[in-house]
Design an enzyme around this catalytic site. Structure first.
Site, short mmCIF file in Angstrom:
data_model
loop_
_atom_site.label_atom_id
_atom_site.label_comp_id
_atom_site.label_asym_id
_atom_site.label_seq_id
_atom_site.Cartn_x
_atom_site.Cartn_y
_atom_site.Cartn_z
N GLU A 40 2.15 33.61 98.46
CA GLU A 40 2.53 32.44 97.65
C GLU A 40 3.98 32.63 97.22
O GLU A 40 4.35 33.71 96.77
CB GLU A 40 1.62 32.35 96.43
N LYS A 126 -7.61 29.53 89.60
CA LYS A 126 -6.77 30.67 89.25
C LYS A 126 -7.06 31.04 87.79
O LYS A 126 -6.70 30.31 86.87
CB LYS A 126 -5.31 30.26 89.43
#
Length: 193
Positions: A40, A126
Site C-alpha cells: 500500500e 482496517k
C-alpha cells in the site's frame, strides 16, 4: 478482484508511507517475492502518487492508502491502484471506491464503525489504530461481527504480530516497522513461522 483474492495466504499489507521510489521498489519487491503480502502506498503527496503509479505498472496489485475523499479515489484509480485504504470510514469514499471497481478497506475503531462499514459493503476492515485498540479489541468485536475480516494496522511489528494474528486478525497493516532497516526481514521471519 476482492480482498479475499488479494490477501489469500498473504497476511501482510506493507505500508510504504513517504518512501522514495528506489527504496519503495526494493521493499515492494521483497514483499512480493516473499509471497506473504501486498503493498500500500499512502497518496498524500504528488511524489507518493508517482511511487504508486510506478509500482502498479510492475504488474503486481498495489493499493492506495490514506484515501479520504472521492477525489483521491479518482487519483488512485488513474494511477493504477488495485484497492484503496482509509484511516476511517466514510460512506462517500467507500461508494466512490466500489464504483471505480476498487475494493475499499476503511479504518474502524468502534462497534458503530464496524456496523456502518459492513452495511456499506466493506467486508474487510482496517482495525486502526491497532496498537491502541489492542488484540483484545479484535477478539471482542469478532463476536458480534463474525463476518468481518480485520487488518490490524498501527503499532504492529515483529514483536507483536503473532498477538494480533492469534486474536483473529486476517492480516496486518505494517508501516514503520517495514520501512526501518531490518524491520521487513524480521517481520517476514515471524510470518513464515
Amino acid at each position: 478482484m476482492t480482498f479475499d483474492d488479494l490477501l489469500a495466504g498473504r497476511p501482510l499489507v506493507a505500508i510504504l508511507r513517504g518512501v522514495p521510489l528506489a527504496r519503495a521498489v526494493e521493499l515492494a519487491t521483497a514483499v512480493w517475492e516473499s509471497g506473504l503480502g501486498v503493498v500500500e502506498v499512502p497518496i498524500q503527496t504528488g511524489e507518493a502518487v508517482d511511487v504508486l503509479r510506478d509500482l502498479a505498472s510492475r504488474g503486481t496489485p498495489v493499493g492506495a492508502g490514506t484515501v479520504r475523499s472521492p477525489g483521491q479515489v479518482a487519483i488512485a484509480a488513474a494511477a493504477g491502484a488495485a484497492f484503496t485504504v482509509a484511516p476511517g470510514f466514510d460512506a462517500e469514499v467507500a461508494r466512490a471506491s466500489h464504483d471505480a471497481g476498487l475494493p475499499h478497506l476503511p479504518g474502524v475503531a468502534t462497534a458503530t464503525d464496524v456496523h456502518h462499514a459492513l452495511r456499506a459493503g466493506c467486508g474487510w476492515l482496517k482495525a486502526f489504530p491497532a496498537g491502541s485498540l489492542g488484540p483484545g479489541w479484535l477478539r471482542e468485536l469478532r463476536g458480534p461481527f463474525p463476518e468481518a475480516r480485520f487488518v490490524a494496522t498501527g503499532g504492529i511489528g515483529a514483536h507483536n504480530a503473532r498477538d494480533y494474528l492469534g486474536a483473529g486478525a486476517a492480516a496486518l497493516g505494517v508501516g514503520g516497522a517495514v520501512t526501518r532497516d531490518g524491520g521487513l526481514a524480521a517481520l517476514l521471519d515471524v510470518l513464515r513461522r
